[in-house]
Write a protein that holds these residues in place. Structure first.
Motif, PDB file in Angstrom:
ATOM      1  N   ARG A 218      -1.387   4.363   1.235  1.00  0.00           N
ATOM      2  CA  ARG A 218      -0.250   4.924   2.046  1.00  0.00           C
ATOM      3  C   ARG A 218      -0.651   4.965   3.794  1.00  0.00           C
ATOM      4  NH1 ARG A 218      -1.509   7.856  -1.794  1.00  0.00           N
ATOM      5  NH2 ARG A 218       0.120   8.403  -3.487  1.00  0.00           N
TER       6      ARG A 218
ATOM      7  N   GLU B  90       2.121  -1.438  -8.675  1.00  0.00           N
ATOM      8  CA  GLU B  90       3.582  -1.600  -8.117  1.00  0.00           C
ATOM      9  C   GLU B  90       3.754  -0.057  -7.505  1.00  0.00           C
ATOM     10  OE1 GLU B  90       6.827  -3.021  -6.143  1.00  0.00           O
ATOM     11  OE2 GLU B  90       5.007  -4.149  -7.257  1.00  0.00           O
ATOM     12  N   ALA B  91       3.500   0.812  -8.278  1.00  0.00           N
ATOM     13  CA  ALA B  91       3.666   2.282  -7.853  1.00  0.00           C
ATOM     14  C   ALA B  91       2.882   2.615  -6.664  1.00  0.00           C
ATOM     15  CB  ALA B  91       3.253   3.297  -9.054  1.00  0.00           C
TER      16      ALA B  91
ATOM     17  N   ARG C  12       2.336   0.221  -4.271  1.00  0.00           N
ATOM     18  CA  ARG C  12       2.972  -0.470  -3.226  1.00  0.00           C
ATOM     19  C   ARG C  12       4.042   0.226  -2.694  1.00  0.00           C
ATOM     20  NH1 ARG C  12       0.065  -4.411  -5.933  1.00  0.00           N
ATOM     21  NH2 ARG C  12       1.568  -4.922  -7.755  1.00  0.00           N
ATOM     22  N   ARG C  13       4.779   0.649  -3.687  1.00  0.00           N
ATOM     23  CA  ARG C  13       6.078   1.483  -3.436  1.00  0.00           C
ATOM     24  C   ARG C  13       5.751   2.786  -2.582  1.00  0.00           C
ATOM     25  NH1 ARG C  13       7.701   0.460  -8.865  1.00  0.00           N
ATOM     26  NH2 ARG C  13       6.791   2.309  -9.457  1.00  0.00           N
ATOM     27  N   ALA C  14       4.496   3.160  -2.856  1.00  0.00           N
ATOM     28  CA  ALA C  14       4.090   4.661  -2.086  1.00  0.00           C
ATOM     29  C   ALA C  14       4.053   4.105  -0.548  1.00  0.00           C
ATOM     30  CB  ALA C  14       2.936   5.084  -2.739  1.00  0.00           C
TER      31      ALA C  14
ATOM     32  N   VAL D 228       5.527   1.693   0.999  1.00  0.00           N
ATOM     33  CA  VAL D 228       6.909   1.556   1.600  1.00  0.00           C
ATOM     34  C   VAL D 228       7.519   2.819   1.895  1.00  0.00           C
ATOM     35  CG1 VAL D 228       9.334   0.834   1.079  1.00  0.00           C
ATOM     36  CG2 VAL D 228       7.535  -0.679   0.327  1.00  0.00           C
ATOM     37  N   GLU D 229       7.437   3.710   0.879  1.00  0.00           N
ATOM     38  CA  GLU D 229       7.965   5.343   1.079  1.00  0.00           C
ATOM     39  C   GLU D 229       7.094   5.866   2.387  1.00  0.00           C
ATOM     40  OE1 GLU D 229      10.655   6.894   0.079  1.00  0.00           O
ATOM     41  OE2 GLU D 229      10.872   5.111  -1.110  1.00  0.00           O
TER      42      GLU D 229
END
Length: 133
Positions: free
Chosen positions: A35, A104-105, A107-109, A111-112
């Motif tokens: 993050r 992927e989760a 990587r999404r974190a 972006v968030e």
């Protein structure tokens, strides 16, 4: 979140942003996420892309109260002088860091967290504060 005794205390929006960065780091320690990459991405690109354009008008608006070469946080030295190559290297580094994340989760974190960092930056730069320091 503590300020040094020689500097003014952080504003409420700045304190919130500092807490968000600390929380991102704590979550990264817990789950091995990335993050903090999101916060670095936001700061580097916000400062590098917008900062260089803001340097001259900021100096003009603050003169004569500020001396030559200030504000220094808009000076990127060789990095800024070779901006295109520097940005390409920086993008590559961020992409490598993202690719190194385990899922992927994760990587999404990141972006968030970038989106959260941008919201905090907007709050910091639009906050109205009395400068009584």
């Amino acid at each position: 979140v503590a300020a040094s005794s020689s500097s003014p205390p952080p504003t409420p929006a700045t304190r919130d942003y500092m807490r968000a960065i600390e929380a991102a780091g704590a979550k990264d320690e817990e789950d091995g996420g990335g993050r903090l990459i999101g916060h670095a991405y936001c700061r580097y690109f916000a400062d590098l892309m917008g900062g260089q354009f803001l340097a001259a008008p900021t100096r003009y608006a603050l003169s004569p109260a500020v001396g030559e070469g200030t504000p220094r946080h808009y000076d990127f030295g060789a990095f800024g002088a070779e901006r295109k190559a520097s940005v390409e290297r920086l993008y590559a580094s961020f992409n490598e860091a993202g690719d190194a994340l385990a899922s992927e989760a994760a990587r999404r974190a990141v972006v968030e967290e970038v989106l959260l960092a941008y919201r905090h930056n907007v709050a910091v730069y639009t906050e109205e504060v009395l400068l009584a320091y």
